[in-house]
Structures are given as C-alpha cells and as structure tokens.
Design a protein around this motif. Structure first.
Motif, PDB file in Angstrom:
ATOM      1  N   ASN A 139       0.810  -1.229   0.000  1.00  0.00           N
ATOM      2  CA  ASN A 139       0.000   0.000   0.000  1.00  0.00           C
ATOM      3  C   ASN A 139       0.839   1.272   0.000  1.00  0.00           C
ATOM      4  O   ASN A 139       0.567   2.216   0.744  1.00  0.00           O
ATOM      5  CB  ASN A 139      -0.934   0.013   1.225  1.00  0.00           C
ATOM      6  N   ILE A 197      -1.850 -11.565   2.719  1.00  0.00           N
ATOM      7  CA  ILE A 197      -1.309 -10.842   3.879  1.00  0.00           C
ATOM      8  C   ILE A 197      -2.412 -10.011   4.560  1.00  0.00           C
ATOM      9  O   ILE A 197      -2.414  -9.805   5.770  1.00  0.00           O
ATOM     10  CB  ILE A 197      -0.131  -9.942   3.437  1.00  0.00           C
ATOM     11  N   ALA A 198      -3.383  -9.562   3.767  1.00  0.00           N
ATOM     12  CA  ALA A 198      -4.453  -8.713   4.307  1.00  0.00           C
ATOM     13  C   ALA A 198      -5.301  -9.446   5.335  1.00  0.00           C
ATOM     14  O   ALA A 198      -6.014  -8.808   6.127  1.00  0.00           O
ATOM     15  CB  ALA A 198      -5.331  -8.198   3.163  1.00  0.00           C
ATOM     16  N   ASP A 199      -5.239 -10.777   5.374  1.00  0.00           N
ATOM     17  CA  ASP A 199      -6.012 -11.520   6.376  1.00  0.00           C
ATOM     18  C   ASP A 199      -5.550 -11.219   7.794  1.00  0.00           C
ATOM     19  O   ASP A 199      -6.304 -11.427   8.756  1.00  0.00           O
ATOM     20  CB  ASP A 199      -5.912 -13.028   6.115  1.00  0.00           C
ATOM     21  N   ILE A 200      -4.316 -10.730   7.926  1.00  0.00           N
ATOM     22  CA  ILE A 200      -3.798 -10.408   9.264  1.00  0.00           C
ATOM     23  C   ILE A 200      -4.706  -9.406   9.969  1.00  0.00           C
ATOM     24  O   ILE A 200      -4.960  -9.508  11.172  1.00  0.00           O
ATOM     25  CB  ILE A 200      -2.358  -9.857   9.151  1.00  0.00           C
ATOM     26  N   GLU A 201      -5.212  -8.456   9.198  1.00  0.00           N
ATOM     27  CA  GLU A 201      -6.045  -7.403   9.798  1.00  0.00           C
ATOM     28  C   GLU A 201      -7.260  -7.988  10.525  1.00  0.00           C
ATOM     29  O   GLU A 201      -7.719  -7.451  11.525  1.00  0.00           O
ATOM     30  CB  GLU A 201      -6.503  -6.444   8.683  1.00  0.00           C
ATOM     31  N   MET A 258       5.323  -4.596   6.481  1.00  0.00           N
ATOM     32  CA  MET A 258       4.338  -5.543   7.009  1.00  0.00           C
ATOM     33  C   MET A 258       3.754  -5.064   8.331  1.00  0.00           C
ATOM     34  O   MET A 258       2.648  -5.461   8.709  1.00  0.00           O
ATOM     35  CB  MET A 258       4.998  -6.912   7.214  1.00  0.00           C
ATOM     36  N   GLN A 261       2.392  -2.438   9.040  1.00  0.00           N
ATOM     37  CA  GLN A 261       1.101  -1.758   8.877  1.00  0.00           C
ATOM     38  C   GLN A 261      -0.064  -2.724   9.105  1.00  0.00           C
ATOM     39  O   GLN A 261      -1.128  -2.327   9.578  1.00  0.00           O
ATOM     40  CB  GLN A 261       0.987  -1.141   7.480  1.00  0.00           C
ATOM     41  N   TRP A 262       0.149  -4.002   8.773  1.00  0.00           N
ATOM     42  CA  TRP A 262      -0.940  -4.964   8.945  1.00  0.00           C
ATOM     43  C   TRP A 262      -1.165  -5.292  10.418  1.00  0.00           C
ATOM     44  O   TRP A 262      -2.296  -5.498  10.853  1.00  0.00           O
ATOM     45  CB  TRP A 262      -0.664  -6.233   8.120  1.00  0.00           C
ATOM     46  N   ARG A 286      -3.006  -2.296  11.877  1.00  0.00           N
ATOM     47  CA  ARG A 286      -4.452  -2.358  11.578  1.00  0.00           C
ATOM     48  C   ARG A 286      -5.134  -3.418  12.451  1.00  0.00           C
ATOM     49  O   ARG A 286      -6.237  -3.213  12.946  1.00  0.00           O
ATOM     50  CB  ARG A 286      -4.670  -2.746  10.117  1.00  0.00           C
ATOM     51  N   GLN A 287      -4.469  -4.562  12.586  1.00  0.00           N
ATOM     52  CA  GLN A 287      -5.035  -5.650  13.380  1.00  0.00           C
ATOM     53  C   GLN A 287      -5.248  -5.181  14.821  1.00  0.00           C
ATOM     54  O   GLN A 287      -6.293  -5.426  15.427  1.00  0.00           O
ATOM     55  CB  GLN A 287      -4.056  -6.838  13.325  1.00  0.00           C
ATOM     56  N   HIS A 331      -9.102 -16.220   8.090  1.00  0.00           N
ATOM     57  CA  HIS A 331      -8.116 -15.352   8.745  1.00  0.00           C
ATOM     58  C   HIS A 331      -7.334 -16.062   9.839  1.00  0.00           C
ATOM     59  O   HIS A 331      -6.975 -15.460  10.861  1.00  0.00           O
ATOM     60  CB  HIS A 331      -8.801 -14.099   9.333  1.00  0.00           C
TER      61      HIS A 331
END
Ligand code: SF4
Length: 705
Positions: free
Chosen positions: A54, A172-176, A195, A197-198, A201-202, A337
């Motif tokens: 991103n 990788i977006a599943d981490i959130e 990474m 950033q994820w 967000r999480q 997730h």
C-alpha cells in the motif's frame, strides 16, 4: 536473446511511472519507477495501489535504484589471468572458455562433476531455465540453491503436514482480521518493515500480537505479549502450549477428528510437556505460556507466523511441525483469517523453491525421483525421461563436495562465500575448483575465488515474474535501460546451452516465452501455473497459484475445504525436544545467533554497495546483555572477540538489555573477517538439510588495546 525493449527513464513523466516491484525481499513491495517523483526523491516510489505494501517501502526499497547506474557495477565479462588478475574479455571468449571447461570436466570426471548453484532472488523464468540447463544441457544432478539456507525447513514441514508448501496459505491482508497473531522467530520490523502496517491495523481493530524471540526486537516492542525464549527451544515452547491446551480443554476435537490424522501420537508426546518443564527449558514463565495459548485458542480467528528464528535449526522441520500441530489441534488451519504461515525471506524464495533449482525437484514441485513426474517434464523438454539425472546433493553438501566430487561450479545470483555456514571450510573448497563461474552485477566475496565473472542485467532492466510470500505471482518490468555490456541471465543460459550442443531447447526470445513453457511444465502439478499469463497478472495485481486454467481466478486461500493430501486431511507429526547440533558447555558457554539489519539484505552483495545503506550500517555489531558485558568489562564500542569451535571473529560491542544474558547476536551481511558465518556450524536438519544458523556455542573475550 534480446530483452523486451526497455522504456528509457528520461521519457517517463511521473504520471506515467511504471509499476514494478522491489529487488529485495519476499514482500515484493510494489514500486513506481519514473523520473521526478519528488524533489530529492530517487526515481523510486511506493506503489499506493499494490495491496501488499500500500505505498510503503523500507529504506532498501527507497534506495534500490542506486544499484542501477552504480560506478562499481561490472559491465564487461572478466577472466582471471595467469597472475590471478581480472582481465576484460569479450562475451564470445568468456562463454567459450566456460563451456570448454565444463565439457572437459564432464569428460574427465562425469556429468555430476559440474555443479550449479542458484538463488531465491532469480525470477521464475530464470529459476526454471537454470534447472532445465543443469538437467538437459549439463546433464548434472547437482543443482541446488541458497533458499536451502532460508525457507527449506518450513517448506518441508508444510509439505508433510498439508501436502503443499505455499509460505502463506492466505493473503497478507487476512492479518487485519485475525484477533490474535503470534510471530515466532520473526523480526518483521527489521526484515519486512511495511508488514508492520498490517499488525497496526489488526491491533486497531482490537487484535493482539504475541512475539516469541530470544531478543526484544522492534517487533517484540509492538507486542501485547513477549515470550523471550532460550535459543533452540521453539519446539519445546509449542509442545508446552499444546499441553496447556489439552489440560484446559481448548483443543477442537471435532476438527481434529474430521480434518486431520495422527493426533493420538502428538497428544501422547505433548502430555510430557508440563509447564514447569517447559518453563525450565525455554525460560518462558508458565503464566505467559497460559496467556499465549488461551488467546490463540479462544480467538475467533488466530494465526501463527514463523520466520527463520524458529526454522534455521538442525531440528527446524520439527520446530515448524510443532507450530502446525498446535494450530491444527486448536482447529484453526483453513478457517477464515487463521492458521499457520511461513514468512518467506528471499525476493523469489517462494517461486525459487517451486520451479526446479532444488536437487530433488522439477518444476511445479514435481519430484525428480517420481517416474510420472520425470515423464511429464521429459515430454515438455523433448528429451527421454531416462536421460534426466536423479536427485543430486543439497546446497551444503554440494558446496562441501567442491574440489572432490564436484570440480566446476556455475553460480547465478548467490553469494555463498557469505551466506553458507563454516565459511573457512567453504573457502578452501572454492579455492580447489577447476572452474568457478559467477553471474552477477557486482563483484562479491564468491567471485573473489572465481575464474570467470559474467556481468548480467539487474531487476529493473528485464521482464519476468516473481512469486511473493503470499503465493501471488507478480510482474517485474523492464523499466531502465541497461548499460551496454551486461546481458540477461536468460541470454547467458541460452548461449551456454548452444555451445553445449542443445541450443534449440533454449531458443527463447523473451522472458514471456520462457514463462509460457513453465506454464506447460507445471500443468497438473502441485504448483500449477498453467492458467497464469502475463496479461492476467497485469490486470489482477497478481495471480495466486495454483491456477489451472486461463478462466480460473487463482487461489488466494488454501485449506478451507480440504488439505492437499489425497485423503484431504492434514497430518500431525509427533516431535520431541532434543539438543541442538552443539549446545553451550563449560568451554563455549554462550548461545550465538544471527539475523538481519533493516538496512541490509542477506549477504549484503547489493546493499553494501549502496552508500546510504553502507553509511548507516557500515559494520556488524555484536549485541550482548549488560550483565554479560559487566562480567567481561565490555561497554558499547569495545572490541570483543567471539570464538566458536571453528573460528574467532572480532566485533564492536553493543550493550543492550534487549537480549538474553546467555545469548549473543550479530548480523550475517558481511564477509571476510567480519563474517558471522565463520562461526556457525555444519549441523543440518535431517529432512530439509538446513544448516543450524540460529544456534552456535561460543565464548567471548574483550580485545585488550
Ligand atoms: Fe519492501 Fe522488502 Fe523491498 Fe523493503 S526490501 S521495500 S520490505 S520488498
């Protein structure tokens, strides 16, 4: 072979910046390359539309364009003269020299006396063609690559447990969306900075982060719970968590019975890991053990992500099994997730291990010892299956045979004289070769021993595909005009194959034509790329394999319905605590472990020539705890000697309370007298053949001035 005509940078206004990817790690951040992207900004910018980073980059990505027109870059083939000096030669002379030597070695010592060493930095096309070159043009069984030093333990364990090895079985977006993430032996703040950033967000969404590491790293500082375990006890820690899960009835018995096999043996072993025993072995208090497993078990969605800290051991495969066992027992693998994933390190560490540069593999994860797999490849390559070599030596064993069974070595994109363990032993082996060829853009510690150096294009100068840590196949684009002189690795392989008498099997005009043969070669295999095209990658921000037809959208998530074993079930493997290859003792009482700085990448062959990175981190420093430092009268800035059973290395000390008092840490990015891998040993994992980089018994002494 001519590369796709490059787009000259000076004609690119910023609005037309080209989308491509960073040359370094497996996060493969999307970058925009163009001119004038900002006042004093280099001509690289983070791609805000690539859904992995991103727009964020780390310092290595920001400075990556410095490599392209670097003054130290080699642009003319080099041949060692009789005095041992490099001499500029033509491509014709260098390629003729290499193939004459390869033929002579083959005639005198047999086909397997020529070795090939590849890299997890090569594109899928290069990986594929290098494997084909070894088996078809050279006829050698002995090809392997530096990924064996990186992700092979997690790869082996995932194959055994799930029937497939894709580092992350989810985007990788599943981490959130995960309520709990546990990172084991992974310092993402330094190794994969975007990474973080994820995890931010999480955590903003109410999630929790657990980190297990012998060092309180930047990543550990971001954690809600930090388990500072003793080096080499990851497996014990995971078994201990499973004990508590069983004791507190946190396991998912229905999931275990419906989706897995082999749990009874694992349960029996886990019940020997009483928290008191685990606390004694790992150094992690029982209260923290209970907290960690309760969070993992009771979360709607939770995942364990492993890095090299848990994997680079002589029991690395078993350590990864222990984490997979835990997550299977909690019923998390394949749930949204949730599950287990390995954070692949090298830029194309994923594709690099799929397409035939491992000693036991053919493209698509086919196995070289399986008759049907050999037949499938022989058909695509237009050769007899019997003509294909059998399984060869794994990376360390291959390097350790140099000068004896292996007389010539062809190295593409790898700096083994920094990255391999027990470097003084390897140096002797390299010196005894009749032929050492290095293909790279810069001279490095390996080429210091080479007879021939072939200068090749860099990442932004040619087209190709990479497969990132999620299993997403992405496009690298020719953006920058290469200097005159270097050639593409694909071109080098074609020219060598032609001189070895099989040029017609390597007559590719573009990287896309190589990729199209790779697609055919992987059709029906585990890592099936047959439905992936360059055009499809472009229009979809990448395509996740497996993808078996052009109509298929790709597979971002695995295991929702079934695992990849024929019965659809995952496998448990019972694993037991056992000592490392060498444990600290009275003579060598401390643990020594290695890792990375955020400014450097692996052997440092690229990042050590970028002045901004080199100036920020010019040398390795040895981290040690204040208590240990006091005992040796060491302060930050003191010179200390670290000694293992193999070597002594002098470092500048950095005293920090963030490391365990029984453990020392140094980065492994440097060669010569600064090489951390002079100290490391040659204990190998019996399954993955991974050397034990993360645990060496050492002692220290202050250098008296
Ligand atoms: Fe991204 Fe890795 Fe490149 Fe850093 S080195 S910019 S994390 S791909």
């Amino acid at each position: 072979m001519s590369a796709t005509p490059p787009i000259p940078l000076h004609t690119l206004p910023s609005a037309l910046a080209v989308r491509t990817h960073c040359p370094y790690c497996a996060f493969q951040c999307g970058i925009l390359m163009g001119e004038d992207l900002g006042a004093d900004m280099p001509r690289v910018s983070g791609d805000p539309h690539f859904p992995v980073n991103n727009g964020q980059l780390c310092i290595k990505g920001w400075t990556s364009s410095a490599l392209l027109d670097h003054p130290e870059r080699i642009t003319t083939p080099q041949l060692r003269d009789s005095r041992g000096e490099w001499r500029d030669v033509s491509w014709e002379e260098s390629l003729d020299f290499v193939t004459d030597k390869m033929k002579a070695i083959r005639e005198q010592h047999g086909a397997n006396a020529n070795g090939v060493f590849g890299s997890g930095a090569l594109t899928n096309e290069k990986t594929y063609l290098l494997g084909k070159f070894a088996r078809v043009a050279l006829g050698t069984a002995n090809i392997d690559y530096n990924g064996r030093f990186c992700m092979s333990s997690a790869a082996a364990a995932q194959n055994r447990a799930f029937g497939i090895d894709r580092g992350l079985p989810f985007p990788i977006a599943d981490i959130e969306q995960a309520e709990v993430v546990m990172l084991v032996g992974a310092n993402t703040a330094d190794t994969l900075p975007p990474m973080m950033q994820w995890f931010d967000r999480q955590k903003k969404a109410g999630g929790r982060l657990v980190v297990a590491d012998p060092r309180r790293t930047e990543t550990a500082r971001a954690a809600d719970l930090f388990l500072q375990l003793t080096p080499g006890t990851d497996l014990t820690l995971a078994n201990g968590l499973l004990y508590i899960a069983l004791e507190e009835r946190l396991t998912d018995e229905r999931y275990i019975s419906e989706r897995t096999t082999g749990f009874d043996a694992v349960r029996a072993v886990a019940l020997q890991y009483h928290p008191a025993r685990v606390e004694r072995l790992t150094g992690v208090p029982e209260s923290q053990l209970r907290q960690a497993v309760r969070w993992l078990a009771t979360a709607r969605a939770s995942m364990v992500l492993s890095g090299r800290g848990t994997e680079q051991h002589s029991k690395g495969v078993e350590s990864v099994h222990s984490w997979i066992n835990l997550m299977l027992a909690l019923g998390k693998v394949g749930k949204p997730h949730s599950g287990y994933g390995c954070l692949t390190g090298q830029g194309n560490g994923q594709g690099g291990r799929e397409h035939g540069q491992k000693a036991d593999q053919l493209p698509g994860y086919r196995l070289i010892e399986v008759g049907a797999h050999r037949e499938a490849l022989a058909k695509v390559w237009g050769v007899e299956a019997e003509s294909l070599p059998r399984k060869g030596k794994s990376a360390f064993e291959l390097l350790d045979s140099l000068g004896s069974e292996i007389r010539g070595l062809f190295v593409m994109g790898s700096n083994v004289a920094v990255a391999a363990p027990h470097l003084s032993r390897l140096e002797q082996r390299l010196k005894s070769l009749e032929l050492l060829v290095v293909c790279d853009a810069f001279l490095n510690e390996t080429s210091a021993h080479a007879h021939v150096f072939l200068p090749v294009y860099q990442w932004a100068e040619e087209d190709g595909t990479m497969t990132n840590l999620e299993g997403r196949v992405i496009r690298r684009r020719a953006v920058s005009r290469p200097p005159s002189g270097p050639r593409s690795d694909l071109d080098v392989l074609r020219e060598l194959a032609m001189r070895l008498g099989c040029g017609e099997k390597f007559a590719f005009r573009t990287s896309e034509s190589v990729f199209n043969e790779l697609r055919r070669a992987t059709a029906g295999a585990t890592a099936d790329y047959s439905g992936i095209t360059y055009a499809k990658i472009e229009s979809n921000d990448g395509v996740f394999w497996p993808c078996a037809s052009e109509e298929h959208p790709g597979t971002p998530r695995l295991f929702a319905e079934r695992f990849h074993h024929t019965d659809g079930r995952a496998r448990f493997f019972a694993v037991e605590h056992r000592p490392a290859g060498e444990e600290p003792d009275a003579e060598f009482p401390l643990f020594f472990t290695t890792g990375r700085y955020k400014e450097h990448y692996n052997s440092g062959a690229q990042t050590r020539v970028v002045s901004r990175l080199r100036n920020t981190k010019p040398t390795p420093r040895l981290e040690l705890h204040p208590r240990l430092a006091r005992r040796h009268r060491v302060v930050t800035g003191s010179r200390v000697v670290v000694e293992s059973r193999r070597a002594k290395v002098e470092f500048m000390a950095e005293v920090t309370p963030d490391i365990r008092p029984d453990t020392l840490f140094a980065p492994f990015h440097w060669g010569g007298r600064d090489a951390a891998n002079l100290l490391t040993g040659i204990a190998l994992d019996p399954i993955s053949r991974m050397p034990e980089f993360k645990l060496t018994a050492v002692r220290i002494a202050r250098v008296m001035s």
